[in-house]
Design a protein around this motif. Structure first.
Motif, short mmCIF file in Angstrom:
data_model
loop_
_atom_site.label_atom_id
_atom_site.label_comp_id
_atom_site.label_asym_id
_atom_site.label_seq_id
_atom_site.Cartn_x
_atom_site.Cartn_y
_atom_site.Cartn_z
N THR A 180 0.82 -1.21 0.00
CA THR A 180 0.00 0.00 0.00
C THR A 180 0.86 1.26 0.00
N SER A 181 1.88 1.29 0.82
CA SER A 181 2.71 2.50 0.90
C SER A 181 3.62 2.64 -0.32
N THR A 182 3.98 1.54 -0.96
CA THR A 182 4.91 1.61 -2.09
C THR A 182 4.21 1.83 -3.42
N PHE A 183 3.04 1.22 -3.62
CA PHE A 183 2.42 1.22 -4.94
C PHE A 183 1.11 1.97 -5.03
N THR A 184 0.77 2.80 -4.06
CA THR A 184 -0.46 3.58 -4.17
C THR A 184 -0.40 4.52 -5.37
N TRP A 185 0.74 5.12 -5.64
CA TRP A 185 0.88 6.02 -6.78
C TRP A 185 0.61 5.28 -8.09
N LEU A 186 1.03 4.03 -8.18
CA LEU A 186 0.81 3.25 -9.40
C LEU A 186 -0.67 2.94 -9.58
N TYR A 187 -1.34 2.61 -8.50
CA TYR A 187 -2.77 2.32 -8.56
C TYR A 187 -3.55 3.56 -9.00
N ILE A 188 -3.25 4.69 -8.39
CA ILE A 188 -3.96 5.92 -8.73
C ILE A 188 -3.65 6.33 -10.17
N GLY A 189 -2.39 6.21 -10.57
CA GLY A 189 -2.02 6.59 -11.94
C GLY A 189 -2.57 5.67 -13.00
N SER A 190 -2.85 4.42 -12.65
CA SER A 190 -3.33 3.46 -13.66
C SER A 190 -4.84 3.46 -13.80
N GLN A 191 -5.55 4.22 -12.99
CA GLN A 191 -7.00 4.16 -13.05
C GLN A 191 -7.59 4.75 -14.34
N ASP A 192 -6.91 5.67 -14.96
CA ASP A 192 -7.42 6.23 -16.22
C ASP A 192 -6.72 5.66 -17.43
N TYR A 193 -5.88 4.67 -17.22
CA TYR A 193 -5.18 4.04 -18.34
C TYR A 193 -6.14 3.33 -19.27
N TRP A 194 -7.26 2.84 -18.77
CA TRP A 194 -8.22 2.13 -19.59
C TRP A 194 -8.79 3.03 -20.68
N LEU A 195 -8.76 4.34 -20.50
CA LEU A 195 -9.26 5.24 -21.54
C LEU A 195 -8.40 5.15 -22.81
N LEU A 196 -7.10 4.94 -22.64
CA LEU A 196 -6.23 4.78 -23.79
C LEU A 196 -6.59 3.53 -24.59
N TYR A 197 -7.19 2.57 -23.94
CA TYR A 197 -7.63 1.36 -24.61
C TYR A 197 -9.06 1.49 -25.15
N LEU A 198 -9.91 2.20 -24.41
CA LEU A 198 -11.32 2.29 -24.75
C LEU A 198 -11.59 3.17 -25.97
N PHE A 199 -10.95 4.33 -26.05
CA PHE A 199 -11.24 5.24 -27.16
C PHE A 199 -10.89 4.67 -28.53
N PRO A 200 -9.76 4.01 -28.73
CA PRO A 200 -9.55 3.38 -30.04
C PRO A 200 -10.56 2.29 -30.35
N LEU A 201 -11.00 1.54 -29.33
CA LEU A 201 -12.01 0.52 -29.57
C LEU A 201 -13.32 1.13 -30.04
N VAL A 202 -13.73 2.22 -29.40
CA VAL A 202 -14.96 2.90 -29.80
C VAL A 202 -14.81 3.49 -31.20
N TYR A 203 -13.65 4.03 -31.50
CA TYR A 203 -13.43 4.62 -32.82
C TYR A 203 -13.52 3.57 -33.93
N TYR A 204 -12.87 2.42 -33.71
CA TYR A 204 -12.84 1.41 -34.77
C TYR A 204 -14.09 0.54 -34.80
N TYR A 205 -14.65 0.21 -33.63
CA TYR A 205 -15.76 -0.73 -33.58
C TYR A 205 -17.05 -0.11 -33.08
N GLY A 206 -17.13 1.19 -32.96
CA GLY A 206 -18.31 1.85 -32.42
C GLY A 206 -19.55 1.70 -33.27
N ASP A 207 -19.42 1.50 -34.56
CA ASP A 207 -20.58 1.36 -35.42
C ASP A 207 -20.93 -0.11 -35.70
#
Length: 141
Positions: free
Chosen positions: A65-92
């Motif tokens: 918890t004390s060592t990797f809290t920054w990684l957890y908080i920083g990785s919470q919006d990483y899924w957007l980098l994956y989601l937006f290309p998926l919506v762009y290519y497969y949204g229709d």
């Protein structure tokens, strides 16, 4: 039973393939299966039999918890980098036959997905939250 020739050949794409055994219609790799079972049972026995294991696991949890809290908080919006290309290519992409009209509109479908997410939260916290409030309220010890 599997013949020795077939067992030595393996099925994978590596140089020797994977070691796969069929037993009662269950396919498994004996080395990986038995090694992981031994590791798992050693962990369980340590956790159950050693009275100090609770303190050791508590120290590990505090360190992570004390060592990797920054990684957890920083990785919470990483899924957007994956989601937006998926919506762009497969949204229709249409789920269903080409000549059929959708059964539900976009807003109705979004509402169903939203309600399913809320329901999961209610089921998950439905039992634990009252118990936390009934105790001292500190579940991070």
């Amino acid at each position: 039973m599997v013949e020795a020739e077939e067992y030595e050949k393996g099925y994978g794409s590596g140089p020797q393939g994977t070691r796969e055994v069929n037993f009662c219609s269950i396919r498994f790799n004996p080395f990986v299966s038995f090694f992981s079972a031994v590791c798992l049972w050693c962990f369980v026995l340590y956790a159950v039999l050693d009275p100090e294991s609770d303190a050791v696991f508590g120290e590990w949890k505090n360190w992570v918890t004390s060592t990797f809290t920054w990684l957890y908080i920083g990785s919470q919006d990483y899924w957007l980098l994956y989601l937006f290309p998926l919506v762009y290519y497969y949204g229709d992409m249409k789920l269903g036959k080409d000549d059929e009209e959708p059964e539900y509109g976009d807003l109705t479908y979004l509402a169903m997905v939203w309600c399913a997410g809320v329901a999961i939260g209610l089921i998950f916290y439905g039992a634990s939250e009252p118990l936390i409030h009934a105790t001292d309220g500190n579940n991070r010890a």
